[in-house]
Scaffold this active site. Structure first.
Site: not given
Ligand code: FAD
Ligand code: FES
Ligand code: FES
Length: 1368
Positions: A841, A919, A1300
């Site tokens: 990423e 998160r 995920e």
């Protein structure tokens, strides 16, 4: 061919071999070239992949075939092309994946079945798996499942979770009903077989089959490619011949007789003998060894001979392990059992010795002569008194394999001129018993932690010990004998007293320095005792069977002596069929095959490094820091620059734009630089050579990129990069989370989410408990490492980059920044990745920018694909987390207050660490409603490579800590954990700690379905019964929920674009902002476009993702790519449909092509942009308000495991997963994501361990030392069910994100292990909550099962020694 003695100068023989039926005559065979490099670079056969270069992943598997003159038989065997020296291939036929079939020509059934069974995702491992299966079928057209499983011991896949591969290949097996093409009374087997159970009648809406084997082409083994007839005749004529191949550095001599071999060894005592090259190949590649003379004796008859002697069987030293195993099996079948105890012990070790590709080439002599302290065979040879025949030019001698044979680490007692000719493995005696043990982190294809062999001989008819030999590997620098213990036990009776004395004595004798390399010191010491105990029990049973009067083994101890035998896994996949009446042509909701699957299987799918070389292309080797924290005093490039092929070095001075880089904050450098890192100093300049800098460049982690060397080939660039000499002044590094806490080394901000009244909550609580947990990091281990090819376009600063990245736009922006050009000059193109998982990423830009700078400097194309060890060293991985909690709860188990702090090891730059932590905090309560809560997140700034995104992005770590406190609550109350979990589960309408109201929540439905599908209550009762009946093996059971928030937490990223062109022939070119990394995104997007446009998927093509088609894309991440890009594709297609509508109305009976043509002639724009942004997002930490997530994906898993308390190994017995993915766009892809994520989670929580030295050096840098789950780790029973009737009104066609969320469900295995360990502790009188860190490795499990053996091996006092590795 001349005798090697007469060779002079640079004379080399011709190497003759065949590749896919084509004859190759190589006149300049380089002894340092591997078959893989030759195939990929010289022959352009890029189907065979490079995943590790160390024989550990199987991506490079090819089949070799030889005609054996003495048996007049053809031999076909799978090998790792990355370790096979080109020079070893004289008169060999090589078959690669391209040689057995292609999409254009015809697929081989082995290729077709893996594709149609959904056994490929990114496809990078697929050619290797195809070739392993192909080689098996060439030898055995009707294999059993066990043969298939064995064939895959040396292959890894990071995406699929393995289940679909086995399922697809089951159709070739006896169990799958395959007739091997011979046909049956009722026709060919394939006609009667279907991939899975048929739908049950009562569930007409439920489907259980993801593919139909009836569609498979039949397998006909008689149609295989034949061995080249010319090669057979040449082999017969040449028989044997001595050969010589030379390069400027190395000479390869292949003698054809023992005499010649001995003479050459006499002349070149330092020559390296190479048979399988599985040891020497590693030394050359990874330890920079150069062996100027190589002797290859593989075809000398005496070294391949197998002879029966009076005392046993003698194997020539060059016999391969596969050959030896096959012959020993024959012996075991024919000889009386009492004579084959030693053979069985060797076979037991061979079962778990590497993978089949290695065993097919590795020689028994190579294993002995490597003298590795963790050799698996040497302990057996030593414990059983095997004899070695050694020879030199002047004669031979026979020596026993005893303690004297290995005088030191990797040393033998042989003279330099001597060679090993053979080893004699003895028959056992009537009263002799032998066992062998291997304990490794993973069962399949792994090196030992401790390996052992034990042999005892009794006085006939008694239990009095006459001879005892206990040999261990992994507890000293050499394979060793516990002589003192053995001596003490001579003459003793085989009973409890002997056991106790043996254990006390072994604990004293098998000591290990607490700092010993390899770490795990206490565990290794305990294993020496535990394994002896297993041997003790085994022998006790055998003595009783022989009628000798000894104590009976207690029934509850019997399972401790069981030898592990894998069971063939079985699986069920359940999903909702498309509604009745859905048009046949509408692909949405159907289990459509991945669009690249067939190309994956044939090797035709093109990955970045498969792009053919440009004419003037160069290769780049990275120069990286070997220190975690240091000033650079000098950089000496003189040696590197003088090396052949080197074009230039690249340092910070070569960056025309800005050296400051980073995905969110520019807190990194492209190349180490004093100006950016260390305030201003000095001139950029050309005086890097031997310069002592007045001020210093600074490096902040091992692997920090300092510079690069560019050369004409990969090998030369890499060699030169290693030749750059750097002097450092070391500074104190901060390596671990605990060190960072002590030094208060944190990045800002420190995030907090708080809700309710914490004090009131704790006051309300009946009990309060505190706990902590460490969750280790994880390496992405995408099979394709990072790769960039940068091509300057020659005008206006334009550059084109081919990159394996999830973030084309981020790469474009950062490259443009480094080059000092506007972004519009840089085009980044991504065809596909061989896996990403978050690792591509942001960190990919670390490589891409450097390659771009070099290409810009030289105005030539430059390529770099990182080696596996470099990739692991430089790229960072999942953040390790440490969680500390205080939880308040009522007597019922209801949690009323939670105060939790998370600390993540962010590494040397911010990267995405803040979002990862956010998160984690957004998932701190997992699926449980907690009224009063505070979560804080600290980002530890350390001297490790920057950690980054990884599937789950902090969510799994956040939830893992939640599961720790919820299980602590249950344990402290003595209540079943599933009751406490269920009690606290969210219900519809409740609010999260960040004030998001939960709507359409399906947690309870998933929970109830999982309970019933898994038969939880019956299982629980069975587990409890099992545990009462077994002392040393324990079973555990756990059911765990997950609720995963879908959206990027940075609101602006929740946008996507698409571009759709319709051409006049009706074909459609679709482009969108997402990248394909195996997750099937392109396939789903084509399904969406096909539904909107109302045309078959076959008319739609996606070529690649590129920044000049869809700009400003968000990374393909956060599981949201189908949602975002799907909606953008839908938008673009709807625009086109609208434009075509008039032509459809005008010509209702016309075809799609007619309407397109009519529109074109009417001058209608047949190209449309689509765009989508997720509405109503935007959370504010200050006010704890605003929506974070668009919706949640939920699931529940129930797992059962069995733990071997003596070794810490565990078996995954069963897992049942129920996942709500809304209305699945493609159930095959979604189930693939569930299974793949689950297996990756299994690695995270139970197996994968990154080891760092206290100085911050990563010690685990490849598949040899870092273990991801293999085929053998999948649960014996696996059920995946996609929740029915659960539409989601927030995403495309009522689907849900899936990439995920399922990963965390593997924590069910972790907590099942913890449950089993609790049962073991209870037997030792220990109860209540206990800390178990993740991963639940065999070391942690063994240590937690505290018992009489662990007590004999107490750990060294912390602080009194420097450990080999630290928990970071
Ligand atoms: C992926 C992988 C997995 C592995 N797994 C295991 C494992 O599970 N257990 C384990 O024990 N090992 C393992 N190994 C190590 C290795 O495969 C074995 O040691 C193997 O037996 C070496 O044999 P070889 O023929 O390939 O050796 P080579 O690399 O060809 O040679 C090894 C050494 O032996 C010497 N030598 C070989 N033959 C002779 C001879 N006749 N006379 C004198 N010297 C000789 C060579 O000079 C060299 O130093 C693994 C290796 C790899 C790459
Ligand atoms: S590349 Fe050869 S085994 Fe991994
Ligand atoms: S499909 Fe196996 S590694 Fe990606």
């Amino acid at each position: 061919m001349a005798d090697t003695e007469t060779r002079t100068g640079s004379e080399s023989d011709e190497l003759v071999f065949f590749v896919n039926g084509k004859k190759i005559v190589e006149r300049n065979a380089d002894p340092e070239t591997t078959l893989l490099t030759y195939l990929r670079r010289k022959l352009g056969l890029t189907g065979t992949k490079l995943g590790c270069a160390e024989g550990g992943c199987g991506a490079c598997t090819v089949m070799l075939s030889r005609y054996q003159i003495h048996t007049q038989q053809l031999l076909h065997y799978a090998v790792n092309a990355c370790l096979a020296p080109l020079c070893s291939l004289h008169l060999v036929a090589v078959t690669t994946v391209e040689g057995i079939g292609s999409v254009a020509r015809k697929l081989h059934p082995v290729q077709e079945r893996i594709a149609r069974a959904h056994g490929s995702q990114c496809g990078f491992c697929t050619p290797g798996i195809v070739m392993s299966m192909y080689a098996l079928l060439r030898n055995n057209p009707t294999p059993k499942m066990a043969d298939v499983e064995e064939a895959f011991q040396g292959n890894l896949c990071r995406c699929t979770g393995y289940r679909p591969i086995l399922e697809g290949y089951k159709t070739f097996t006896v169990e799958g009903g395959c007739c091997g093409g011979r046909g049956r009374d009722n026709g060919c087997c394939m006609a009667n077989w279907s991939g899975a159970e048929e739908s049950s009648e009562e569930d007409v809406n439920e489907s259980k089959s993801l593919f139909s084997a009836e569609d498979f082409a039949p397998f006909d083994p008689t149609q295989e490619v034949i061995f080249p007839p010319e090669l057979m005749s040449v082999t017969k004529v040449q028989r044997s011949a001595s050969l010589c191949f030379r390069s400027d550095r190395v000479t390869w001599l292949q003698p054809d007789s023992l005499d010649e071999f001995l003479r050459l060894k006499w002349e070149h005592p330092n020559a390296r003998v190479v048979v399988g090259n599985t040891e020497v190949g590693i030394e050359v590649k990874f330890k920079n060894m150069v062996y100027p003379v190589i002797l290859a004796p593989a075809f000398i008859p005496e070294l391949n001979e197998v002879r029966h002697t009076e005392d046993g069987v003698a194997f020539g030293a060059a016999c391969t392990l596969s050959h030896m195993g096959a012959l020993l099996k024959q012996e075991v079948e024919t000889l009386p059992p009492h004579r084959t105890e030693v053979f069985l012990a060797v076979l037991e070790q061979l079962r778990w010795f590497a993978g089949i590709q290695i065993r097919n080439v590795a020689a028994v002599g190579g294993n002995i002569m490597t003298a590795s302290p963790i050799s698996d065979l040497n302990p057996v040879f030593m414990a059983t008194g095997c004899k070695l025949t050694l020879m030199d030019k002047d004669g031979s001698r026979v020596v026993p394999m005893d303690a004297a044979f290995f005088p030191g680490y990797r040393k033998t007692a042989m003279r330099p001129q001597e060679v090993l000719v053979s080893i004699e493995i003895p028959f056992s005696k009537r009263t002799q018993f032998v066992s062998a043990f291997k304990q490794s982190p993973r069962r399949e294809d792994d090196i030992s932690i401790v390996t052992a062999a034990m042999s005892v001989t009794f006085a006939p008819g008694t239990d009095a010990v006459e001879d005892l030999r206990l040999s261990y590997g992994g507890v000293a620098a050499v394979t060793t004998l516990a002589t003192a213990t053995a001596k003490k036990l001579l003459g003793r009776r085989w009973g409890e007293e002997l056991l106790q004395d043996a254990c006390s004595s072994l604990a004293e004798e098998m000591t290990l320095d607490p700092s010993a390399p390899g770490g795990m010191v206490t565990y290794r010491r305990t294993l020496t005792l535990s394994l002896f105990y297993k041997f003790y029990l085994t022998v006790l049973q055998k003595l009783r069977e022989q009628g000798v009067k000894v104590d009976a083994v207690r029934p509850d101890c019997l399972s401790a002596a069981d030898v592990y035998h894998p069971e063939t896994p079985s699986s069920i996949q359940v999903y909702q069929a498309v509604p009745e009446g859905q048009c046949q042509g509408d692909a949405v909701g159907r289990p459509m095959m991945h669009l690249s699957a067939l190309k994956h299987a044939t090797g035709e799918a093109v990955y970045c490094d498969d792009i053919p070389l440009y004419e003037n292309e160069l290769y780049l080797g990275l120069v990286t820091s070997s220190k975690a924290h240091a000033h650079i005093l000098s950089i000496d490039t003189s040696a590197a620059e003088g090396m052949p092929g080197v074009v230039c070095c690249v340092f910070a001075e070569d960056i025309p734009g800005s050296n400051a880089t980073g995905p969110v904050q520019y807190d990194e450098t492209v190349l180490a630089d004093r100006q950016v890192c260390f305030s201003f100093f000095g001139q950029s300049g050309d005086s890097l050579r031997l310069t002592a800098f007045p001020s210093f460049l600074q490096v902040t982690c091992v692997g920090h990129i300092i510079g690069a060397v560019v050369a004409d080939t990969q090998l030369r660039a890499q060699r030169a990069a290693k030749a750059v000499r750097i002097q450092y002044e070391e500074l104190q590094p901060v390596v671990t989370i605990q060190e960072a806490i002590a030094a208060q080394s944190f990045y800002q901000p420190i995030r907090t989410i708080q809700n309710g009244d914490l004090d009131a909550g704790f006051k309300q609580a009946d009990s309060i408990l505190e706990g902590e947990m460490h969750i280790g990091g994880q390496e992405h281990f995408y099979l394709e490492t990072n790769v960039t090819l940068a091509v300057p376009r020659g005008e206006d600063g334009e550059m084109e980059l081919f990159v394996s990245t999830q973030s084309a736009s981020k790469t474009q922006v950062l490259v443009a920044k480094a080059l000092g050009v506007p972004a519009n000059r840089v085009v980044v193109r991504v065809k596909r990745m061989g896996g990403g998982f978050g690792g591509k990423e942001t960190r990919t830009t670390v490589l891409s920018t450097v390659v771009a700078v070099a290409a810009n400097k030289l105005k030539r194309p430059v390529r770099c694909m990182l080696d596996r060890d470099e990739d692991m060293l430089v790229m960072g991985g999942r953040h390790p987390f440490y969680g500390k909690y205080k939880v308040g709860f009522l007597g019922s188990g209801k949690v009323v207050a939670l105060d939790v702090s998370y600390y993540s090891n962010a590494g040397n730059s911010m990267d995405l660490s803040l979002s990862v932590m956010e998160r984690a905090l957004f998932h701190m309560e997992n699926s449980y409603s907690v009224a009063n809560v505070r979560g804080r997140g600290f980002l530890c700034r350390t001297n490790l490579p920057s950690n980054t995104a990884f599937r789950g992005f902090g969510g799994p770590q956040g939830m893992m800590v939640a599961e720790s406190w919820i299980s602590d609550v249950a344990q402290s109350l003595g209540r079943p954990a599933e009751e406490v979990r269920r009690l606290n589960l969210y219900v519809e309408g409740e609010s999260t700690p960040y004030n998001q109201i939960l709507n359409q929540i399906t947690l309870d439905r998933c929970w109830d379905e999982c309970l019933s599908r898994s038969g939880y209550q019956q299982r629980r009762a069975a587990v409890d019964l099992y545990n009462r009946q077994n002392r040393w093996t324990k079973r555990g059971l756990a059911i765990v929920p997950t609720k995963f928030g879908i959206s990027f937490t940075a609101a602006f990223l929740n946008q996507a674009g698409a571009l759709v062109h319709v051409y006049t022939d009706g074909s459609v070119l679709l482009t969108h902002g997402g990248t394909e990394m195996g997750q099937g995104l392109h396939t789903k997007m084509v399904q969406v476009a096909s539904r909107v446009l109302g045309i078959p998927c076959s008319k739609i093509h996606i070529s690649e993702t590129s920044t000049n088609t869809v700009p400003n894309t968000s990374p393909t991440a956060a599981s949201a790519s189908s949602d975002l890009n799907g909606a953008a594709v839908q938008n673009a297609c709807e625009i086109l449909v609208k434009r075509l509508e008039p032509y459809k109305i005008k010509d209702p009976k016309g075809s799609w092509e007619d309407w397109v043509r009519a529109a074109y002639f009417d001058r209608v724009n047949l190209s449309a942009n689509g765009f989508y942004k997720t509405p109503d997002l935007g959370y504010d930490f200050e006010s704890n308000s605003g929506r974070v997530f668009n919706y949640f994906t939920s699931g529940v898993a129930c797992s059962e495991v069995e733990v071997d308390c003596l070794t810490g190994s565990h078996k995954n017995l069963s897992s049942t997963i129920v996942m709500d993915v809304g209305h699945s766009l493609n159930p095959a892809i979604d189930i693939g994501q569930v299974e793949g994520a689950f297996m990756q989670g299994l690695g995270l929580f139970t197996m994968e361990e990154l080891c760092y030295s206290p100085q911050g050096v990563l010690l685990t840098r490849g598949p040899g030392s870092y273990k991801i789950p293999a085929f053998g780790d999948i649960p014996t029973q696996l059920t995946v069910s996609l929740l029915r009737d659960a539409p989601n009104d927030k995403a495309i066609y009522a689907s849900k994100a899936v990439g995920e969320p399922p990963l965390f469900l593997a924590s069910a295995n972790f907590y099942a292990i913890k449950d089993a360990v609790a049962a073991a502790r209870w037997e030792s009188g220990v109860s209540g909550p206990f800390r178990l860190d993740s991963p639940a490795s065999c070391e942690r499990i063994r240590t937690a099962c505290s018992d009489r053996f662990t007590k004999l091996c107490p750990p060294a006092e912390p602080g009194t020694f420097t450990p080999w590795s630290v928990q970071v």
